[in-house]
Design a protein around this motif. Structure first.
Motif, PDB file in Angstrom:
ATOM      1  N   PHE A  43      53.870 -15.412 -39.799  1.00 20.32           N
ATOM      2  CA  PHE A  43      52.953 -16.000 -40.757  1.00 20.32           C
ATOM      3  C   PHE A  43      52.545 -16.190 -41.637  1.00 20.32           C
ATOM      4  CE2 PHE A  43      48.607 -17.502 -41.591  1.00 20.32           C
ATOM      5  CZ  PHE A  43      48.954 -18.898 -42.443  1.00 20.32           C
ATOM      6  N   THR A  44      52.328 -14.558 -42.307  1.00 16.06           N
ATOM      7  CA  THR A  44      51.793 -13.818 -43.279  1.00 16.06           C
ATOM      8  C   THR A  44      52.849 -13.864 -43.995  1.00 16.06           C
ATOM      9  OG1 THR A  44      51.424 -12.058 -42.532  1.00 16.06           O
ATOM     10  CG2 THR A  44      49.543 -13.174 -41.911  1.00 16.06           C
ATOM     11  N   PHE A  45      53.632 -14.004 -43.480  1.00 13.36           N
ATOM     12  CA  PHE A  45      55.230 -13.611 -44.979  1.00 13.36           C
ATOM     13  C   PHE A  45      55.410 -14.560 -45.094  1.00 13.36           C
ATOM     14  CE2 PHE A  45      59.671 -12.872 -44.688  1.00 13.36           C
ATOM     15  CZ  PHE A  45      59.502 -12.031 -46.210  1.00 13.36           C
ATOM     16  N   GLY A  46      55.789 -15.866 -44.360  1.00 14.82           N
ATOM     17  CA  GLY A  46      55.241 -17.084 -45.275  1.00 14.82           C
ATOM     18  C   GLY A  46      54.277 -17.730 -46.285  1.00 14.82           C
ATOM     19  N   VAL A  47      53.729 -17.028 -46.400  1.00 14.84           N
ATOM     20  CA  VAL A  47      52.769 -16.915 -47.249  1.00 14.84           C
ATOM     21  C   VAL A  47      53.030 -16.395 -48.367  1.00 14.84           C
ATOM     22  CG1 VAL A  47      50.127 -16.436 -47.518  1.00 14.84           C
ATOM     23  CG2 VAL A  47      50.869 -17.774 -45.759  1.00 14.84           C
TER      24      VAL A  47
END
Length: 153
Positions: A43-47
Motif C-alpha cells: 500500500f505505501t509503495f503504491g503511495v
C-alpha cells in the motif's frame, strides 16, 4: 477481562488474521507480521509510486529529488501503519523511531542509488523503482521484526 483493542489493532488483525488457518508448515513462513508487513508495504509503495509519478509529471524536479520526496512520505506512513496495525507496538516511540530512521537511511541510499543508476542506464523510472524496492524489501522486514519493533525484553 479481555483488553480492548484499538481500531488500528483490529484492522491489523483483519489484514493478517487469516494466516492462522494456513497449514502449519506454511504458517511457519507466512507469519501474520510478514503478511501484514507485505500488505502495508504494498500500500505505501503504491503511495510512493503515485506521488513519484505526480512529481515527475507536474514538477520540474530531478529524479533524485522526486524520489526523495515521495520516499519520505511513504516511509513516514509505513512507520505509523506498521507500528499501530501490524506490530501493534506500545513501546516508547523515541527508541523505535530512532531504529527505524537508521534502517530507512540505509534503505534510502539503496533506493535512490539503484533507481538513479537504472534510470541512467535507460530503464523506465517505474521499473527502476520497482527493482530498487525488491532489493530492500527483505532487509526492511527483518529489521522491522527483529530490531525496530522487537518485543519488550
Amino acid at each position: 477481562m479481555t483488553p480492548t483493542r484499538s481500531t488500528p489493532e483490529r484492522v491489523g488483525g483483519v489484514l493478517a488474521g487469516w494466516t492462522s488457518r494456513l497449514p502449519r508448515g506454511l504458517r511457519r513462513w507466512l507469519t501474520p507480521s510478514l503478511v501484514g508487513f507485505a500488505i502495508l508495504g504494498g500500500f505505501t509503495f503504491g503511495v510512493d509510486l503515485a506521488l513519484l509519478w505526480t512529481l515527475r509529471r507536474w514538477t520540474p524536479l530531478p529524479v533524485p529529488i522526486a524520489v526523495t520526496a515521495s520516499y519520505v512520505v511513504a516511509v513516514a506512513l509505513n512507520y505509523v501503519l506498521n507500528r499501530t496495525m501490524n506490530f501493534r507496538s506500545h513501546a516508547p516511540i523515541l527508541g523505535e523511531a530512532s531504529r527505524y530512521t537508521v534502517v530507512m537511511a540505509l534503505d534510502y541510499v539503496l533506493t535512490v542509488g539503484v533507481t538513479t543508476a537504472l534510470t541512467g542506464l535507460g530503464l523506465d523510472l517505474t521499473a527502476a523503482r520497482l527493482m530498487a524496492a525488491a532489493v530492500v524489501a527483505l532487509l526492511n522486514y527483518a529489521a522491522a521484526r527483529w530490531w525496530i519493533f522487537r518485543p519488550p525484553d
